[in-house]
Design an enzyme around this catalytic site. Structure first.
Site, PDB file in Angstrom:
ATOM      1  N   HIS A  15     -29.333 133.728  38.925  1.00 28.63           N
ATOM      2  CA  HIS A  15     -29.138 135.095  38.435  1.00 28.63           C
ATOM      3  C   HIS A  15     -27.744 135.606  38.782  1.00 28.63           C
ATOM      4  CE1 HIS A  15     -30.627 139.247  37.487  1.00 28.63           C
ATOM      5  NE2 HIS A  15     -29.683 139.567  38.361  1.00 28.63           N
ATOM      6  N   GLU A  16     -27.376 135.491  40.050  1.00 25.26           N
ATOM      7  CA  GLU A  16     -26.071 136.012  40.472  1.00 25.26           C
ATOM      8  C   GLU A  16     -24.922 135.185  39.893  1.00 25.26           C
ATOM      9  OE1 GLU A  16     -26.038 138.847  41.614  1.00 25.26           O
ATOM     10  OE2 GLU A  16     -28.116 139.028  42.277  1.00 25.26           O
ATOM     11  N   GLU A  76     -26.144 142.334  32.988  1.00 27.61           N
ATOM     12  CA  GLU A  76     -27.491 141.847  33.265  1.00 27.61           C
ATOM     13  C   GLU A  76     -27.965 140.891  32.185  1.00 27.61           C
ATOM     14  OE1 GLU A  76     -30.473 141.644  36.121  1.00 27.61           O
ATOM     15  OE2 GLU A  76     -28.494 142.596  36.154  1.00 27.61           O
ATOM     16  N   HIS A  88     -23.926 136.673  36.643  1.00 31.86           N
ATOM     17  CA  HIS A  88     -22.968 137.771  36.830  1.00 31.86           C
ATOM     18  C   HIS A  88     -21.572 137.226  37.129  1.00 31.86           C
ATOM     19  CE1 HIS A  88     -25.715 141.142  36.714  1.00 31.86           C
ATOM     20  NE2 HIS A  88     -26.458 140.683  37.708  1.00 31.86           N
TER      21      HIS A  88
END
Length: 491
Positions: A256-257, A286, A260
């Site tokens: 997830h990170e 996101e 980003h």
């Protein structure tokens, strides 16, 4: 054009100082000794005072006025759009309020972490009440007579309103609730078993980060209470956390990170230290983290590769084959933690937070009543009681940071990701063959070219519409979730 040159030169220094402030925040969550919290609060207040003064400098207004009527390139026009928006918003906020917000939210993070560790909301409530009061003041100043919550939301998703988000949630909720009811009637797939060492998890998480294209020569992976990503361009940093019995917590937080972080690393290098050099909105940001984590990272193809890699790294992990592993990765069960939630229930967590934080900002919900309100709403939405504050209203760091208006962008990002996934698979029909070999490049290259490289060049919905060929709606996400979980659970 002299005005433009002067303005852009001035703005570059402001952007650089903003990056320094962000690095202080990263350090506070990863390296700073806890006893330094009060001093760090003063440091953050000092740098915010400098930044606020720069963002409201009257010369910016003069430079903007002088640039009116100039023949501008697309890039220059976009930079002016961002600078003008920032100048107008910053000019409405008193300098002492901006400084106090930076100081209080910096100190509040430490209070939140301590309260979370002790499951003691009451000890944190007075600090949170101060944060809420300051953000109410800021929102009122920014709104200039308009809606306070919308004014705060503008920081994270320019152009979005609470009314629009309400309509989006109203479209999503019935299908999600109905599907969840059907799924939870079915037996849950088995999860992993065994104990997974911290060092081994961190080694595996680095492998996953590299598999998704994270450039570790310009990035870091560290540990924090709450996973996050910070930085831009040539200095991007992410954090994760480990659990001895639940390595998916670590692995999917990392993916997830990384979504980003790759967005920031893949922005056109020519935009560095300009208003275009960061992600255009938190919703678009996101969309990248969620498509990396879910449509790619939790896909049947990629989890097949991941299963074999985990067996090599950890030995027996308690599941028999790739199909069982895929089901374990996507298991739907009763849970409390948003960041660990499956795709089916995740947006219901966001709806809860969206409604509660709007009530906090409007003053309809006193901070002292937040824990009770959270627990009551959670029981109504999920059907079971919250046993302790760290599984309830203290689980997220966002409100201690003053990030009111942020939570809804998670669901907006999911909606954008659903649209992007459809367009990606239309353009790359053999994607699963690559993912099954642990090769995400066809997907991440498409995302880089369609979304990430543009940075702040376009408005949020504009960049998604251009990438997908149509304006974003929730339908592709809902169709994807329904098809995926219906297949896994045999509905």
């Amino acid at each position: 054009m002299t005005a433009l040159t002067d303005l852009f030169t001035y703005q570059k220094d402001t952007e650089a100082l903003g990056q320094i402030a962000g690095r202080l925040g990263w350090d506070q969550e990863t390296m700073m000794p806890r006893g330094a919290a009060d001093q760090r609060g003063e440091e953050m207040a000092a740098i915010e005072s400098v930044l606020h003064a720069r963002r409201t400098d009257p010369r910016i207004g003069d430079w903007l006025a002088a640039a009116e009527g100039e023949s501008l390139s697309e890039v220059d026009a976009a930079q002016l759009r961002h600078i003008r928006r920032s100048f107008e918003r910053a000019s409405r906020v008193p300098a002492d309020l901006a400084s106090e917000l930076a100081r209080v939210t910096s100190v509040a993070q430490g209070h939140w972490a301590e309260a979370r560790g002790k499951d003691d909301f009451a000890s944190f409530a007075p600090v949170l009440a101060r944060v809420v009061a300051l953000r109410q003041q800021e929102g009122q100043a920014l709104a200039n007579g308009g809606d306070t919550y919308d004014a705060l939301l503008e920081d994270y998703e320019p152009g979005a309103t609470a009314v629009q988000l309400e309509a989006m949630f109203a479209e999503m909720r019935p299908r999600l609730v109905e599907l969840r009811g059907k799924v939870l009637e079915k037996p849950a797939p088995a999860g992993l078993s065994g104990t997974f060492g911290e060092a081994e998890q961190m080694a595996f998480t680095a492998k996953l980060a590299l598999a998704f294209g994270y450039d570790l020569s310009r990035g870091r992976i560290d540990m924090a209470v709450h996973p996050f990503s910070s930085g831009s361009g040539s200095d991007v940093r992410i954090t994760t956390r480990t659990s001895a019995t639940d390595p998916f917590n670590c692995f999917y937080s990392t993916i997830h990170e990384v979504g980003h972080a790759c967005y920031e690393q893949n922005i056109d290098a020519g935009y560095a230290l300009t208003p275009l050099g960061g992600g255009v909105s938190m919703g678009v940001h996101e969309s990248q983290s969620r498509i990396y984590e879910n449509q790619l990272g939790r896909s049947r193809a990629f989890t097949g590769w991941m299963f074999e890699e985990m067996k090599t790294a950890f030995g027996d992990i308690g599941v028999a084959d790739a199909d069982a592993f895929y089901a374990a990765v996507n298991r739907v069960q009763k849970d409390f933690i948003r960041t660990e939630s499956d795709e089916l229930q995740y947006n219901l967590h966001i709806m809860l937070r969206f409604d509660l934080e709007r009530a906090l900002i409007s003053g309809d919900l006193p901070v002292a009543d937040l824990e009770s309100a959270w627990n009551t709403r959670f029981k109504a939405d999920f059907g079971y009681d919250v046993p302790k504050a760290s599984l309830g209203c203290l689980q997220d760091v966002h409100w201690s940071l003053g990030l009111f208006g942020y939570f809804a962008t998670y669901s907006l990002g999911n909606v954008y990701a659903g649209c992007l996934s459809n367009a990606l698979r239309a353009d790359v029909p053999d994607l699963d063959t690559a993912l099954a070999a642990g090769n995400t490049a066809p997907a991440t290259t498409w995302l880089r070219d369609k979304v990430q490289r543009h940075g702040g060049l376009y408005e949020p919905r504009e960049v998604i519409t251009q990438a997908c060929g149509a304006a974003p709606t929730a339908a592709p996400l809902l169709d994807y979730i329904e098809a995926k979980f219906s297949e896994i659970y045999g509905l």
